[in-house]
Design a protein around this motif. Structure first.
Motif, PDB file in Angstrom:
ATOM      1  N   ALA A   7      39.413   7.770  12.286  1.00  0.00           N
ATOM      2  CA  ALA A   7      38.936   6.410  12.555  1.00  0.00           C
ATOM      3  C   ALA A   7      40.069   5.533  13.091  1.00  0.00           C
ATOM      4  CB  ALA A   7      38.346   5.807  11.295  1.00  0.00           C
ATOM      5  N   TYR A  28      31.454   5.592  11.504  1.00  0.00           N
ATOM      6  CA  TYR A  28      30.830   6.902  11.691  1.00  0.00           C
ATOM      7  C   TYR A  28      30.854   7.370  13.157  1.00  0.00           C
ATOM      8  CZ  TYR A  28      27.347  10.591  11.107  1.00  0.00           C
ATOM      9  OH  TYR A  28      26.704  11.792  11.090  1.00  0.00           O
ATOM     10  N   LYS A  29      30.432   6.470  14.050  1.00  0.00           N
ATOM     11  CA  LYS A  29      30.299   6.853  15.466  1.00  0.00           C
ATOM     12  C   LYS A  29      31.649   7.185  16.091  1.00  0.00           C
ATOM     13  CE  LYS A  29      25.957   4.948  16.980  1.00  0.00           C
ATOM     14  NZ  LYS A  29      25.290   3.823  17.611  1.00  0.00           N
ATOM     15  N   LYS A  30      32.659   6.443  15.657  1.00  0.00           N
ATOM     16  CA  LYS A  30      33.998   6.628  16.235  1.00  0.00           C
ATOM     17  C   LYS A  30      34.546   8.027  15.910  1.00  0.00           C
ATOM     18  CE  LYS A  30      38.282   4.144  16.812  1.00  0.00           C
ATOM     19  NZ  LYS A  30      39.144   3.083  16.373  1.00  0.00           N
ATOM     20  N   PHE A  34      32.688  10.717  14.961  1.00  0.00           N
ATOM     21  CA  PHE A  34      31.858  11.865  15.295  1.00  0.00           C
ATOM     22  C   PHE A  34      31.767  12.189  16.775  1.00  0.00           C
ATOM     23  CE2 PHE A  34      31.013  12.514  11.021  1.00  0.00           C
ATOM     24  CZ  PHE A  34      30.602  13.829  10.941  1.00  0.00           C
ATOM     25  N   HIS A  35      32.904  12.135  17.434  1.00  0.00           N
ATOM     26  CA  HIS A  35      32.989  12.671  18.785  1.00  0.00           C
ATOM     27  C   HIS A  35      33.775  13.962  18.725  1.00  0.00           C
ATOM     28  CE1 HIS A  35      31.093   9.404  20.846  1.00  0.00           C
ATOM     29  NE2 HIS A  35      31.865   8.525  20.239  1.00  0.00           N
TER      30      HIS A  35
END
Lengths: 432, 119
Positions: A23, A78-80, A82-83
């Motif tokens: 993160a 979360y989005k950051k 989950f790449h």
């Protein structure tokens, strides 16, 4: 059920550490495997600090109350994180497959040993796990409890035990040994990924195999015949040294930030950690001076702050400080010290050939060492010098009872040094 | 493989208490004996030849507190003892202000433990 919950807790710590690094984009160029392997240590440090802060603020150690902040943080970032790219499928040759299988056997054996019996080593239950138990029963950290037990060791390892008890719901000094196994596993993964990054998978498997099969590591990973904090300290020293090398390579302030956090945790594992973080601190300051990157100095605050805080806490609560008596120089003691130290260095039953090969390779290529090896040598020899001085001048310490454990702290760095020297000096064929 | 086999046969089928007895011997019986015969939130003085029974009791009977007195110092200090309970490992004590609560003798080692309460 207890075993499952303990593994789940270990996975949760690792996830927290991994998440924080991802993160914050703290290690942009490192592999996910390396980040996972250091995630466990970061998670342990962060959750132990959380317990300590909660105790200081008088907050409850209810499990939900402890986990809740992390759920919010994870949901927010979360989005950051989950790449994640799917790792490439690696094709392994027969030798690598066999070595990998052997390593899996070693790890299985350490789990088996950890779960076979309750903790028996006196140092472990008389101090470290007594604190874990007392904090769990008291539901907080009470200064009078620390006075009763003794506050000579910092609290991270004991709080790790407490966190396992909090999740499991009772004191269980058998499953708590799985945390030692976890340090063994993640140390091996950190070592593997550090070598893999430079020399490829096959060579990383070979060198990791040599590290994993060192008998002292196997014993500390499962049976724990000596101190409970020594394997964690070896892990934290290794990770800190790897981050230092990365900082030297990149001069990236984010890496220094992560390194500072790791130095803070390392210093609070046990006293020997404080010595080595001081050495690393000096190396960082020297690098900052050479690079004229003076704005980086404030980042070291994250290393100093936890150490200061712990010592202020002890001072405020009048916790017993260890006052040592000092020896005057004695020829007989000096001879005895060096004799015992050399005896341990050549102890093949404990170390296989690690230390013999380490000193032999260093002597052989002493005139032309690669830069990375020079830095690692400064770290290892400075720490060995400190140990030697303690044996020579401080009452109550002798190499016979502790040098084996002190070498364990430095063994992963020694193995890393050997691995680099053998490749850089083209002793081995090029692995792909 | 032989080593693993012997580890399994030596340890795996034992109960948790049996495993602890195997590690600590009659000292484990001694500390569980103290734990069973003392009320919660008490402080027990342990008189023994060395500090090991005290350290083990400190771990196993927490939150009850224990204090250690070496055997060779107990005679001079026995008149001023202020603890509710006194336990001794492997030898009886002669304490005028205390009465014997219970004692045990380990079946395997024949070592004894004694627990006294202040009158």
């Amino acid at each position: 059920m207890n075993i499952f919950l303990t593994f789940l807790t270990i996975a949760f710590f690792t996830w927290i550490g991994f998440f924080v690094i991802k993160a914050g984009n703290l290690l942009p160029k490192k592999s996910n495997l390396f980040i996972v392997s250091i995630g466990y240590g970061l998670g342990v440090g962060v959750v132990s600090t959380q317990l300590f802060i909660y105790a200081r603020l008088g907050l409850s150690w209810n499990v939900l109350f402890l986990i809740f902040p992390w759920i919010i943080v994870i949901a927010f970032f979360y989005k950051k994180v989950f790449h994640l790219s799917i790792p490439k499928k690696i094709k392994l040759d027969k030798i690598s497959q066999i070595l990998l299988f052997c390593m899996l056997l070693v790890f299985s054996y350490t789990i088996f040993e950890a779960l076979l019996r309750p903790v028996g080593v006196w140092d472990a239950w008389a101090s470290w796990l007594l604190k874990s138990k007392a904090f769990f029963i008291d539901g907080t950290i009470r200064p009078d409890t620390l006075n009763y037990i003794g506050a000579e060791y910092p609290l991270i390892i004991s709080l790790l035990g407490t966190s396992i008890y909090l999740i499991v719901g009772h004191v269980n000094d058998t499953v708590v040994l799985l945390t030692s196994f976890a340090f063994f596993l993640f140390l091996s993964l950190a070592f593997f990924s550090s070598i893999q990054e430079i020399y490829g998978t096959k060579y990383a498997i070979i060198t990791t195999f040599f590290l994993v099969t060192i008998q002292n590591f196997v014993r500390h990973g499962g049976r724990m015949e000596a101190g409970i904090a020594d394997l964690p300290l070896a892990y934290f020293i290794f990770v800190s040294a790897m981050l230092l090398l990365d900082y030297y390579k990149t001069t990236n302030k984010k890496i220094l930030f992560l390194l500072s956090i790791f130095l803070g945790i390392t210093a609070l594992i046990k006293v020997e950690g404080l010595f080595i973080t001081s050495i690393l601190g000096v190396l960082i300051l020297y690098f900052i001076y050479k690079q004229k990157a003076y704005t980086h100095i404030w980042v070291l605050f994250f290393w100093i702050l936890p150490i200061l805080d712990w010592n202020v806490y002890k001072k405020i609560h009048n916790l017993s400080l260890v006052v040592e008596r000092v020896y005057l120089f004695s020829l007989e003691r000096t001879f005895f010290t060096f004799y015992r130290m050399i005896q341990e260095i050549i102890n093949i039953r404990t170390w296989n050939m690690l230390w013999i090969i380490y000193f032999a390779t260093l002597m052989f290529w002493a005139k032309n060492l690669p830069n990375v090896v020079r830095i690692l040598t400064i770290i290892i020899f400075s720490q060995l010098l400190i140990y030697t001085l303690i044996y020579l001048f401080v009452f109550g310490y002798d190499p016979e009872s502790s040098f084996e454990r002190l070498l364990l702290h430095l063994a992963p760095l020694a193995m890393y040094t050997i691995s680099i020297l053998f490749m850089e000096k083209k002793i081995l064929p090029k692995f792909t | 493989m032989v080593f693993i086999h012997s580890e399994i046969t030596n340890w795996y089928f034992l109960t948790d208490s049996q495993k602890r007895y195997k590690i600590f011997g009659d000292l484990y019986t001694f500390v569980t004996f103290i734990d069973q015969h003392t009320p919660p939130e008490t402080t027990v003085l342990i008189v023994a030849e060395n500090g090991f029974p005290y350290l083990l009791a400190r771990y196993y009977i927490y939150p009850k507190k224990v204090v250690f007195l070496p055997k060779n110092e107990y005679i001079s200090e026995s008149k001023q003892l202020s603890y509710d309970y006194v336990a001794s490992y492997s030898f009886p004590l002669d304490l005028s202000q205390y009465g014997l609560v219970s004692s045990f003798t380990d079946k395997n080692t024949s070592k004894s433990g004694y627990l006294y309460k202040k009158r």
